[in-house]
Design an enzyme around this catalytic site. Structure first.
Site, PDB file in Angstrom:
ATOM      1  N   LYS A 242       0.845  -0.958  -0.130  1.00 24.12           N
ATOM      2  CA  LYS A 242       0.200   0.267  -0.552  1.00 24.12           C
ATOM      3  C   LYS A 242       0.662   1.283   0.010  1.00 24.12           C
ATOM      4  O   LYS A 242       2.361   1.493   0.902  1.00 24.12           O
ATOM      5  CB  LYS A 242      -0.918  -0.140   1.665  1.00 24.12           C
ATOM      6  CG  LYS A 242      -1.737   0.811   1.394  1.00 24.12           C
ATOM      7  CD  LYS A 242      -2.915   0.865   2.142  1.00 24.12           C
ATOM      8  CE  LYS A 242      -3.868   2.336   2.128  1.00 24.12           C
ATOM      9  NZ  LYS A 242      -5.068   2.080   3.498  1.00 24.12           N
TER      10      LYS A 242
ATOM     11  N   SER B  65     -10.177   2.377   2.535  1.00 26.66           N
ATOM     12  CA  SER B  65      -9.153   2.878   0.893  1.00 26.66           C
ATOM     13  C   SER B  65      -7.745   2.174   0.798  1.00 26.66           C
ATOM     14  O   SER B  65      -6.916   2.193  -0.159  1.00 26.66           O
ATOM     15  CB  SER B  65      -8.287   3.468   2.177  1.00 26.66           C
ATOM     16  OG  SER B  65      -7.540   2.559   3.329  1.00 26.66           O
TER      17      SER B  65
ATOM     18  N   SER C  89     -10.567   0.144   6.604  1.00 30.82           N
ATOM     19  CA  SER C  89      -9.700   0.028   5.425  1.00 30.82           C
ATOM     20  C   SER C  89      -8.932  -0.945   5.066  1.00 30.82           C
ATOM     21  O   SER C  89      -8.363  -0.955   3.623  1.00 30.82           O
ATOM     22  CB  SER C  89      -9.097   1.367   5.160  1.00 30.82           C
ATOM     23  OG  SER C  89      -9.768   2.533   5.373  1.00 30.82           O
TER      24      SER C  89
END
Ligand code: MG
Ligand code: ZN
Lengths: 491, 483, 95
Positions: A78, A158, A182
């Site tokens: 990420k 997210s 997320s």
């Protein structure tokens, strides 16, 4: 033999050890898959060259019999984890071009275990969002589509790029961060498994901060056991993070496959909230049956303050974010916009550097912390947070783990849900309570909706008892036999 | 200077409170492992934490916590077993995180009090409001370029103790005495070097004026005053300014001001309009700081004797309150005195230290640490005076020689044959000689001109080269003149 | 409580974010919506409840006072939009 990109991490490690294929072949297959799935926009920065080079090193170690624990496994990182020498953006224009001179603790540990990053995965800007539509680097597209409907769907957020990459078989696993859901929500939207461990289990050092008291790194993979392998590499005490807890990291994979006979599974009655998709409620009942059949004891529990969790979150997270994001001022790193004087330079830099959702949260956070409102909003939210935490502690007197839905709906189409921020915030209604209390939570894919979209359930555990989650999650996975493939791959 | 300002409409009283920022003596910063030393090349002592880079987190320095507690104990203050680090949010180029980590509602040290020593020898008790730990900001240079400012973050994150007094000070002298005392205490404790030139101690001075007995007036804060003298000057000129404003029909606006040493006056800093909304909240990257009572007890055991206790002990030894406070105002001085007085008459040692040695050092612009006469040597000289080996007058001569050559007093006395004569026969012989040579003056004396006694003593001393014991000379002379 | 245009302007200034006049209007609506949602919290009885400081149940860890960092000015400056002679450079600050 199955395609290399369809292997689990566990199977891939066995294949590498038995020399059925090389790490270079494994990584090469994932690079090829990534190239043909570029339209999903999973990566902000691809690091294929260094992945190939690392694969070669992994192969040398395998040949020498000195392989690292997870040597040669390609993953997505990420783009909230700072990576030394590799651009780290948090999906924000304000950090475009930022190359950290340091490595996050989590990504460093994973590298040391032989994991190979294929690239920096796309996300909602500064991890603020539930649909991966707030990225300055474009939307991520979910590899799943509704039956007979060609519209692009969101992967959730997210950590949307991470989840989509794993679902699309362009990475075998991925890192995520979870502040209010997320990891768990995108895992549900993409039909994969993911875990947000207990707050304090994984170091936040080098992870771009959104809301410090909630942010927690975790993992994605297609199986519960693969998550166990990844989390073991990521977790552990870090003296560089004052909220990192010094407790030993167990062998999570060893917990997978254990019997859940006698395990007390709590079903919180307050989670039957209005507006939840009927199919999801039905799936929840089915999940309860599955665990019961596997030997678990089902108990009804009450988390009475759950209904305030979302509101608490939307005070505390923006308050912390308004302060955490003050460092993006165009002075020491990142983008700077011109202005007539210093204050204008700040104001232009931040107006142009941040996207709408980020600005909205900074402003609401600034407001709730400002003089006159602090006690009514911020302190009241912290008091309610204490009550939410206490609810979990009380519930754990009666049960070992909780089972709930992960998200109130399956994945929605891009643009479908984004008009009103409050409606969008409801996506995290089931995941936020565990975040507020710092409890570990795991998302497991359990079934498909009538129109062919994955649906998941969430397990919430006691602090630092992730092993129970792995045991229960693995049992649920076995019973659910979720093996559907996204249309992208079926086609 | 006094605390009363004569205005056109009558007398005004000053009310003064001080915030002293004292940099903790530590190797590294409050929350990062970068060096906290002074004077490095720009940005050479900056960690990514100090630069507020993404994902960086604070970890507190244990020595800073220990020294804050130590200082709190030295200020006779309450140590709080739980304190909380909060973020003070504002934008400034030398504040990399966009917030300063400080303590707000729950500081590590609470109420206390210290005594200050005033020039007239009196003592006043001043309340301590609190002491809290916080990060320093970096440094901006504004005068290097017409359109640009330059930022160096070496100081960013340095550990500061902010020591806040109660508004108990009433005169510029009291303010100066307070700063001097706090500085002495932190230096005794070894928690801050007290170096105001390098900025390791800086004062924010809060000043207001009122009619005697009236409620407090509106105060102004004068930032970063960096010497004891400037503190006095800043208080004086700011109080005068406020009186002038009020008497001209104006009102005082609460604001931050700067002291300009060149003009000796204060001026308004362009007031930051949002400066008052710092949006303090507990730093979620840090947990509350909890201390065990045992930890505090252990520190208590290592505290040195502090200036006030030392002063009281010195007074009990026979020193005047004034000498005692002069000698305890600095740790080195007190230690020097104790060595010099070891086995000697303390009062005599104190006199020789304060009058002769400190005077000579002052003239030579030297510190006690580079004194050519060591403490033990001064003690040696005092011992010779006390046992009548030399007279006070000869001692001055010996001292001058010690200062020049660095030799011990005894050696100089020996070498130069300066030993005092205490043999009655020898003294008597000399007395007789002088009286015989001045028979006329003896007659005058006997007829009532008493003042001539001094003349005879002078003659005797002159002849003996000052070596005769003055008391014995007096006795013998008196009895002979009577005869 | 709802947020009006002026309040948006004030907090935007505090947060150092330039907001255009028309955006102020939109934001006032959006932020008021969020506030209306979080105001539900006022209904919760929290008398006698201490605010939660951290979900982590432990003491604040401390580090030893040993130099482990710094000495990397080039790395500290490498991402700066403008730097010169070892300093970060910004538009002049007027005091
Ligand atoms: Mg101040
Ligand atoms: Zn301060």
């Amino acid at each position: 033999m199955t395609k290399l990109t369809h292997l689990t991490i566990k199977a891939a490690l066995e294949g590498l050890k038995k020399k059925e294929f090389t790490a270079s072949e494994l990584v090469g297959a994932h690079i090829a898959a990534s190239e043909s799935a570029r339209h999903l926009n999973c990566y902000i920065t691809e690091t294929f060259d260094s992945a190939r080079a690392q694969a070669k090193e992994a192969d040398a170690r395998y040949a020498a019999g000195k392989a690292l624990p997870l040597d040669g496994i390609p993953i997505a990182m990420k783009d909230l984890f700072c990576t030394e020498g590799v651009q780290t953006t948090a999906a924000s224009n304000i950090l475009r071009g930022f190359v950290p001179p340091y490595e996050s603790t989590v990504s460093g540990k994973m590298k040391a275990d032989g994991l190979i990053s294929m690239g920096k995965a796309n996300l909602d800007e500064f991890a603020m969002g539930s649909s991966n539509t707030t990225s300055a680097f474009g939307n991520v597209i979910n590899p799943w589509k509704r039956k007979g409907d060609n519209r692009d769907l969101v992967p959730g957020g997210s950590s949307g790029g991470s989840a989509a990459a794993v679902a699309a078989r362009i990475a075998m696993g991925a890192t995520g961060t979870d502040t209010g859901g997320s990891i768990r929500q995108p895992a549900a939207f993409c039909g994969i498994a993911g875990i947000k461990p207990t707050y304090g289990r994984c170091s936040r050092f080098g992870v771009v901060a959104f809301a410090s008291s909630l942010d927690q790194p975790g993992s994605f993979a297609r199986t519960v056991e693969d998550n166990a392998l990844l989390l073991r590499s990521m977790a552990g005490y870090d003296p560089k993070d004052s909220t990192s807890v010094n407790v030993p990291v167990p062998d999570y994979a060893a917990a997978c496959g254990g019997s859940i006979k006698g395990l007390r599974v709590g079903v919180p009655k307050e989670y039957r909230v209005e507006g939840t998709n009927a199919e999801i409620l039905a799936l929840w009942d089915k999940g309860v049956e599955m665990l019961k059949d596997a030997g678990a004891e089902i108990v009804e529990v009450s988390l009475p303050h759950t209904k305030y969790a979302l509101e608490t979150y939307y005070v505390i997270a923006p308050a912390e974010c308004s302060s955490n994001l003050a460092r993006y001022d165009g002075v020491r790193f990142g983008q700077r916009s011109a202005g007539e004087n210093l204050i204008e330079t700040y104001e232009n830099t931040r107006a142009e550097g941040f996207g709408r959702e980020v600005k909205r949260r900074i402003l609401i956070g600034t407001y709730v912390l400002s003089a006159g409102y602090y006690d009514a909003y911020y302190n009241q939210a912290r008091r309610v947070r204490k009550l939410i935490w206490q609810d979990f502690i009380d519930a754990y007197q009666k049960c070992d783990v909780l089972l709930t839905p992960t998200a109130p709906t399956p994945a929605f189409a891009i643009g479908e849900n984004t008009q009103d921020p409050v409606t969008m915030y409801l996506n995290d209604i089931f995941t936020i309570p565990a975040s507020m209390a710092g409890m570990p939570g795991m998302g497991v894919p359990v079934g498909l909706s009538a129109d062919g979209l994955p649906l998941g359930l969430q397990l919430i555990g006691k602090p630092f008892e992730e092993e129970t989650l792995f045991k229960a999650g693995h049992a649920l996975e076995l019973a659910a036999k979720f093996d559907a493939l996204p249309q992208l791959l079926a086609a | 200077m006094s605390g009363i300002i004569k205005g056109a409409t009558g007398d005004w009283e000053m009310v003064i409170g001080l915030e002293i920022h004292a940099q903790v003596l530590s190797e590294t910063k409050l929350f990062s492992g970068a060096s906290a030393a002074f004077g490095a090349a720009p940005n050479a002592q900056v960690s990514p934490v100090d630069a507020g880079m993404p994902g960086m987190l604070p970890v507190i320095n244990s020595v800073c916590v220990e020294k804050a507690v130590r200082t709190g104990l030295g200020l006779n203050s309450v140590i709080n077993l739980e304190s909380v680090f909060e973020r003070k949010n504002y934008f400034y180029p030398d504040l990399p995180q966009g917030y300063q980590i400080s303590q707000y509602e729950k500081p590590i040290v609470g109420n206390g009090e210290i005594e200050i020593d005033l020039p007239d020898g009196t003592v006043k008790t001043i309340g301590i409001e609190r002491l809290h730990l916080e990060q320093d900001a970096g440094k901006s240079l504004h005068d290097q370029h017409p359109q640009k400012s330059f930022v160096d973050l070496n100081r960013s994150g340095n550990p500061l103790m902010e020591i806040v007094s109660k508004p108990d000070l009433r005169t510029p002298e009291e303010a100066a005495a307070y700063v001097t005392k706090v500085r002495a205490i932190v230096r005794y404790l070894d928690t801050c070097d007290g170096n105001m030139d390098e900025g390791s101690m800086r004062c924010d001075v809060n000043v207001s004026v009122r009619r005697a007995g009236a409620p407090f007036g509106t105060r102004c804060e004068i930032k970063n005053v960096n010497s004891v003298r400037f503190v006095q000057m800043a208080v004086e000129s700011e109080a005068r300014r406020q009186v002038d404003v009020i008497e001209a029909g104006g009102t005082i606006v609460q604001e931050t001001r700067l002291f300009d040493p060149k003009t000796g006056t204060t001026r308004s800093m362009r007031s930051k309009e949002d400066a008052h909304d710092y949006r303090y909240f507990p730093d979620p990257d840090l947990l509350p700081l909890t201390l065990e009572p045992d930890f505090i007890e252990a520190i208590k055991k290592t505290l040195p004797e502090l200036p006030d206790a030392k002063k009281k002990r010195f007074i009990a030894m026979g020193l005047s309150p004034y000498d005692a406070s002069v000698l305890t105002s600095e740790r080195e001085r007190a230690e020097f005195f104790e060595k010099a007085a070891n086995g000697n008459d303390p009062k005599l040692a104190a006199n020789w230290l304060t009058n002769e040695l400190l005077g000579a050092l002052n003239k030579a612009e030297k510190d006690l640490s580079d004194s050519p006469v060591r403490a033990e040597q001064l003690g040696g000289l005092v011992a010779l005076i006390a046992d009548n080996t030399i007279s006070g007058k000869i001692a001055k001569e010996v001292f001058a020689e010690m200062w020049e050559s660095g030799k011990d007093a005894a050696a100089i006395v020996e070498e130069k044959g300066l030993k005092q004569v205490t043999d009655t026969g020898a003294i008597e012989k000399l007395v007789d000689e002088v009286l015989a040579e001045n028979a006329d003056k003896v007659a005058e004396y006997r007829s009532g001109k008493d003042k001539l006694f001094g003349f005879f003593v002078g003659q005797i001393m002159k002849k003996s080269g000052g070596k005769m014991n003055p008391a014995m000379v007096n006795d013998l002379l008196t009895s002979k003149l009577k005869g | 409580m709802s947020i009006d245009k002026d309040t948006v302007g004030k907090i935007a200034r505090l947060a150092r974010i330039r907001v255009s006049e028309e955006d102020k209007e939109t934001l006032a609506g959006e932020l008021s919506g969020i506030l209306a949602m979080v105001e539900k919290l006022n209904a919760v009885d929290t008398k006698g409840v201490a605010p939660l400081t951290s979900v982590v149940q432990m003491k604040l860890p401390m580090r030893a006072d040993v130099v482990t960092d710094g000495g990397i000015p080039e790395k500290i400056l490498q991402n700066a939009p403008e730097h010169s002679a070892g300093f970060f450079v910004v538009p002049k600050v007027v005091e």
